[in-house]
Enzyme design. Structure first.
Site, PDB file in Angstrom:
ATOM      1  N   CYS A  61      -4.664   7.334   3.878  1.00  0.00           N
ATOM      2  CA  CYS A  61      -4.506   7.672   2.455  1.00  0.00           C
ATOM      3  C   CYS A  61      -5.388   8.816   1.968  1.00  0.00           C
ATOM      4  CB  CYS A  61      -4.768   6.431   1.600  1.00  0.00           C
ATOM      5  SG  CYS A  61      -3.553   5.128   1.826  1.00  0.00           S
ATOM      6  N   HIS A 103      -9.633   5.836  -5.055  1.00  0.00           N
ATOM      7  CA  HIS A 103      -8.408   5.439  -4.362  1.00  0.00           C
ATOM      8  C   HIS A 103      -7.962   4.080  -4.886  1.00  0.00           C
ATOM      9  CE1 HIS A 103      -5.259   5.047  -1.520  1.00  0.00           C
ATOM     10  NE2 HIS A 103      -5.793   3.981  -0.957  1.00  0.00           N
ATOM     11  N   GLU A 154       1.012  10.303   5.467  1.00  0.00           N
ATOM     12  CA  GLU A 154       1.211   9.424   6.613  1.00  0.00           C
ATOM     13  C   GLU A 154       2.682   9.011   6.716  1.00  0.00           C
ATOM     14  OE1 GLU A 154       0.244   4.942   5.957  1.00  0.00           O
ATOM     15  OE2 GLU A 154      -1.520   6.040   5.325  1.00  0.00           O
TER      16      GLU A 154
END
Length: 350
Positions: free
Chosen positions: A115, A239, A83
């Site tokens: 992400c 994550h 990103e």
């Protein structure tokens, strides 16, 4: 309905590699400037003046090639997830493919999904190779994340990335994919509009409706589809926007934190966004034994999660030493102050 994603041919990871910039800033130093005394992490990685998501991707890709020991011309796809790619209009994947010697007979594309852009590229690589369209495909996740000055994201937004080369399962794969699953909804927890320099976050959507809901559902569905339980996994990588969230997920799922800590690097390099779980998995592969099973679940705002189950193979013992290990980069540090950090991150507007 069958929810598990599994290609026609069994595929695995032929080579992997990570890269983390050497510069670091202590969270305490950021807090000194903004009058904050409690911090979500200890320190984070900062890209140098000549580094960006593209150069990080190239370094990671080269390390993956060293471990794969294949001719780069055999790689028929180079897919890059980020990103923070350096060009708004120009593919990053073409530059990486050229840098590693994979052009011109190659497909390239840049993936975006906050992400989880890197694992989105990985899902595609698994399908591409698993369908028989190519012998090898490379998926990369890398970011040089930004946080508005003084915002809590500034304490965690780090830099780093990892690359994985996918090939048909064989004696040359360091780990194979048992299956994967993706869980996606429209949840507005985090965004950045065109021409805006810094992202915004919808605070009330950030935790339960976004991160926890998607990761937990993705992990549970994958395990149910594979007929596995948390006890079947030796490691888990979730994550990691901070240290607290992935440890909370582990607690909810009933996974001991000892299985999470080896791949939980955010506390010392920051949240590397598209690279977060990929760098974490590369760190786990650096220490895992043949037969170990890894639960890998990414998250991307907007929102969605990709979940994978991978099993480590014998080739890891030989291949892990063919390139710098993830912790080699993590432990290579040069500390800077906030002034140099702001310069490196181009926070000064002239």
């Amino acid at each position: 309905m069958r929810k598990l994603l599994k290609p026609v041919k069994d595929v695995g990871i032929v080579g992997y590699g990570a890269y983390v910039p050497k510069y670091r800033i202590k969270a305490e130093e950021i807090g000194r400037v903004w009058g904050v005394s409690s911090f979500p992490i200890e320190e984070k990685a900062v890209p140098g003046l000549d580094e960006d998501a593209l150069t990080i991707g190239i370094e990671a890709a080269r390390n993956a090639l060293k471990r794969a020991r294949i001719d780069p011309k055999l790689i028929r796809a180079v897919w890059f997830g980020s990103e923070s790619k350096p060009y708004a209009v120009k593919p990053t994947g073409t530059v990486i493919a050229e840098a590693i010697g994979a052009t011109p007979d190659v497909s390239t594309a840049d993936f975006e999904f906050a992400c989880k852009a890197g694992t989105e590229a990985l899902q595609t690589a698994i399908g591409f190779v698993g369908s028989g369209m190519a012998d090898y495909a490379m998926a990369i996740g890398a970011d040089t994340a930004q946080g508005r000055p003084g915002d809590h994201l500034e304490f965690t937004a780090g830099a780093g990335g990892a690359a994985f080369i996918v090939g048909e399962k064989s004696s040359e794969t360091v780990a194979y994919f048992e299956g994967s699953y993706s869980y996606v909804t429209d949840t507005p927890d985090f965004w950045r509009r065109q021409h805006e320099h810094y992202p915004r976050h919808g605070n009330r959507f950030t935790g339960e409706p976004a991160y926890f809901h998607h990761i937990i559902n993705a992990a549970k569905t994958l395990m149910e589809e594979l007929g596995l339980t948390v006890n079947d996994f030796d490691y888990a990588v979730f994550h990691q926007p901070n240290v607290k969230f992935p440890l909370t997920v582990a607690k909810i799922l009933g996974i001991p934190k000892e299985k999470v800590l080896p791949g939980l690097l955010t506390g010392i390099i920051g949240n590397t966004y598209s690279g977060a779980t990929m760098v974490g998995v590369s760190a786990v592969l650096d220490i895992a034994k043949p037969g170990d099973r890894i639960l890998w679940v990414s998250f991307g705002s907007g929102a969605g999660s990709d979940a994978f189950s991978i099993v480590v193979q014998d080739a890891i013992e030989e291949k892990r030493d063919l390139a710098p290990k993830t912790m080699d980069y993590v432990n290579r540090k040069k500390y800077i102050d906030y002034a140099l950090y702001a310069k490196a991150r181009r926070k000064y507007i002239m």
